[in-house]
Design an enzyme around this catalytic site. Structure first.
Site, short mmCIF file in Angstrom:
data_model
loop_
_atom_site.label_atom_id
_atom_site.label_comp_id
_atom_site.label_asym_id
_atom_site.label_seq_id
_atom_site.Cartn_x
_atom_site.Cartn_y
_atom_site.Cartn_z
N SER A 114 0.78 -1.23 0.00
CA SER A 114 0.00 0.00 0.00
C SER A 114 0.81 1.28 0.00
O SER A 114 0.33 2.32 -0.44
CB SER A 114 -0.95 0.00 1.19
OG SER A 114 -0.27 -0.23 2.39
N HIS B 178 -5.28 -3.20 -2.84
CA HIS B 178 -4.80 -2.28 -3.87
C HIS B 178 -4.64 -2.96 -5.23
O HIS B 178 -4.15 -2.34 -6.18
CB HIS B 178 -3.48 -1.64 -3.44
CG HIS B 178 -3.63 -0.83 -2.20
ND1 HIS B 178 -4.04 0.48 -2.20
CD2 HIS B 178 -3.49 -1.18 -0.89
CE1 HIS B 178 -4.13 0.93 -0.96
NE2 HIS B 178 -3.80 -0.07 -0.15
N LYS C 9 -11.68 1.06 -2.44
CA LYS C 9 -10.69 1.65 -3.35
C LYS C 9 -11.26 1.59 -4.78
O LYS C 9 -12.12 2.39 -5.09
CB LYS C 9 -9.37 0.94 -3.15
CG LYS C 9 -8.97 1.04 -1.65
CD LYS C 9 -7.70 0.38 -1.29
CE LYS C 9 -7.57 0.15 0.20
NZ LYS C 9 -7.47 1.35 1.03
N1 PMP Z 1 -5.50 -3.85 3.48
C1 PMP Z 1 -4.74 -2.93 2.87
C2 PMP Z 1 -3.49 -3.36 2.17
C3 PMP Z 1 -5.12 -1.58 2.90
O1 PMP Z 1 -4.34 -0.67 2.31
C4 PMP Z 1 -6.30 -1.22 3.56
C5 PMP Z 1 -6.77 0.22 3.60
N2 PMP Z 1 -5.84 1.18 3.59
C6 PMP Z 1 -7.05 -2.21 4.19
C7 PMP Z 1 -6.63 -3.51 4.13
C8 PMP Z 1 -8.31 -1.86 4.94
O2 PMP Z 1 -9.33 -1.59 4.03
P1 PMP Z 1 -10.52 -0.56 4.35
O3 PMP Z 1 -9.93 0.81 4.38
O4 PMP Z 1 -11.42 -0.77 3.20
O5 PMP Z 1 -11.10 -0.95 5.66
#
Ligand code: PMP
Length: 399
Positions: A185, A213, A244
């Site tokens: 991320s 992602h 996303k």
């Molecule tokens: N996994 C990863 C790799 C993420 O980047 C994120 C969000 N930044 C999440 C899980 C959590 O997802 P959400 O924001 O939809 O709760």
């Protein structure tokens, strides 16, 4: 007046006040418009290069209409968990469509992506088992493993030799689960899945990939990392979020039917939390349909990514090892990273600062991310402004 117990407990945490006093605080910035390539902040137009809306679908009128229709038909909330009174027919429909997309037998929805990691990871492994994590895995993966009773081992970022070495020292009779981000991320690189799959086979470890992602970004119809490498059968669990590319809120895990059934009755983040709202489910369903039937969104995302990446590299920026629409622009100094973020916003460009403890200070960076709907003109404008601000900040890679 003496401080209360809680104030006393947190009194060491003064970074926020320090940043605010210098005018460099860059979190919780209130946006007054839709999540589009341009947003309004403080009544001013700002170019958005800090969004996870990779396909640019949060403003698609068809998705907004689908959410409005679901609101009219099902109301505003489900008033309970999936487990009890909170399952709608559209939750089941979305699960079927996601299983089909990622090529797995079954899937289960969660109300956020965070919960989609938290629940499954915490309930799959037992006391004498092991969870192996990439040191750069997302916080929700780390927290899921903290909640499990099993032993947690971290290996170096995308370092398959280290993973192999760590697995080789574990008792052969213990169960093992490797959990990795598909696209990382902050750094934007892709996991070395072909090698990881071989290692998992060698040591009889199960494998879970977080495609937060990767969905809508890589793989057939945007199906994610396993599809991208043609290794769907070798990945036991595929996790994804709807916040996303899919323009909504919620998440899922897909896998073999028996494993998903186990998660439905053991993962506490689904059993003890209210289900996804009707509007979120309907918007995810519509976004999924658009993602699959209109490949041009993913194509545009990659056109923009390649254009921006080339321009940034030609301008002398240090982009690390990214292979995705997440372009990390390394500054390698916390304070300068905040300063650049602030100057860019004043100049009409929104980017995200990534500093310690999220990454070590010497790896602090600006996270610049692309959307399918950016225009080349918007990218040109942002890069031009970044060159100016980075020079003012005397950042070495540009001098
Ligand atoms: N996994 C990863 C790799 C993420 O980047 C994120 C969000 N930044 C999440 C899980 C959590 O997802 P959400 O924001 O939809 O709760």
């Amino acid at each position: 007046m003496s401080k209360g117990k809680l104030s006393e407990r947190i009194s060491h945490f003064n970074i926020v006040e320090e940043l605010k006093s210098k005018g460099l605080y860059a979190y919780f910035r209130p946006i007054q418009s839709k999540q589009d390539t341009e947003v309004m902040i403080d009544g001013k137009r700002v170019l958005m290069f800090g969004s996870n809306s990779y396909l640019g679908l949060t403003i698609d009128p068809r998705i907004i209409e689908a959410a409005q229709d679901a609101l009219s038909k099902y109301g505003t909330g489900c008033a309970g968990s999936r487990f009890l009174n909170g399952t709608l027919d559209i939750h089941i429909e979305l699960e079927h469509k996601l299983s089909q997309l990622v090529g797995k037998e079954a899937s289960i929805l969660f109300s956020t992506g965070f919960q989609s990691n938290l629940g499954p990871i915490s309930c799959l492994m037992g006391r004498n088992d092991y969870i192996l994590l990439d040191e750069r895995d997302h916080a929700s993966i780390i927290d899921g493993s903290r909640l499990s009773f099993s032993k947690v081992i971290k290996y170096g970022h995308n370092d398959m030799d280290d993973l192999r070495a760590k697995l080789s020292r574990l008792p052969s009779e213990s169960a093992k689960l490797i959990v990795t981000d598909g696209i990382f991320s902050m750094e934007g690189d892709i996991v070395n899945l072909p090698e990881m799959v071989k290692i998992a086979d060698e040591y009889d470890a199960a494998l879970m990939v977080d495609d937060a992602h990767s969905l809508g970004v890589i793989g057939e119809h945007g199906a994610g990392t396993a599809s991208h490498f043609g290794l769907t059968d070798k990945v036991d669990l595929i996790m994804g979020t709807f916040s996303k590319s899919l323009a909504s809120l919620g998440g899922f895990v897909a896998g073999d039917a028996d494993v998903i059934d186990y998660l439905k009755h053991n993962a506490r983040s689904v059993m003890f939390s209210a289900s996804m709202t009707p509007a979120s489910v309907a918007s995810t369903l519509k976004a999924l349909e658009i993602m699959i039937s209109e490949p041009e969104h993913m194509e545009n995302l990659w056109k923009n990514t390649n254009y921006a990446k080339q321009l940034l590299l030609e301008s002398g920026f240090d982009l690390g090892a990214t292979e995705s629409p997440i372009l990390p622009i390394f500054i390698r100094n916390n304070e300068k990273t905040f300063w650049v973020t602030k100057m860019l916003q004043d100049d009409g460009v929104f980017v995200n600062p990534v500093v310690s403890p999220a990454v070590p200070s010497e790896e602090s960076l600006i996270r610049f991310s692309l959307m399918a709907t950016h225009t080349f003109d918007q990218i040109d404008e942002a890069v031009e402004k970044m060159v100016r601000v980075f020079k003012q900040a005397e950042i070495e890679s540009l001098i």
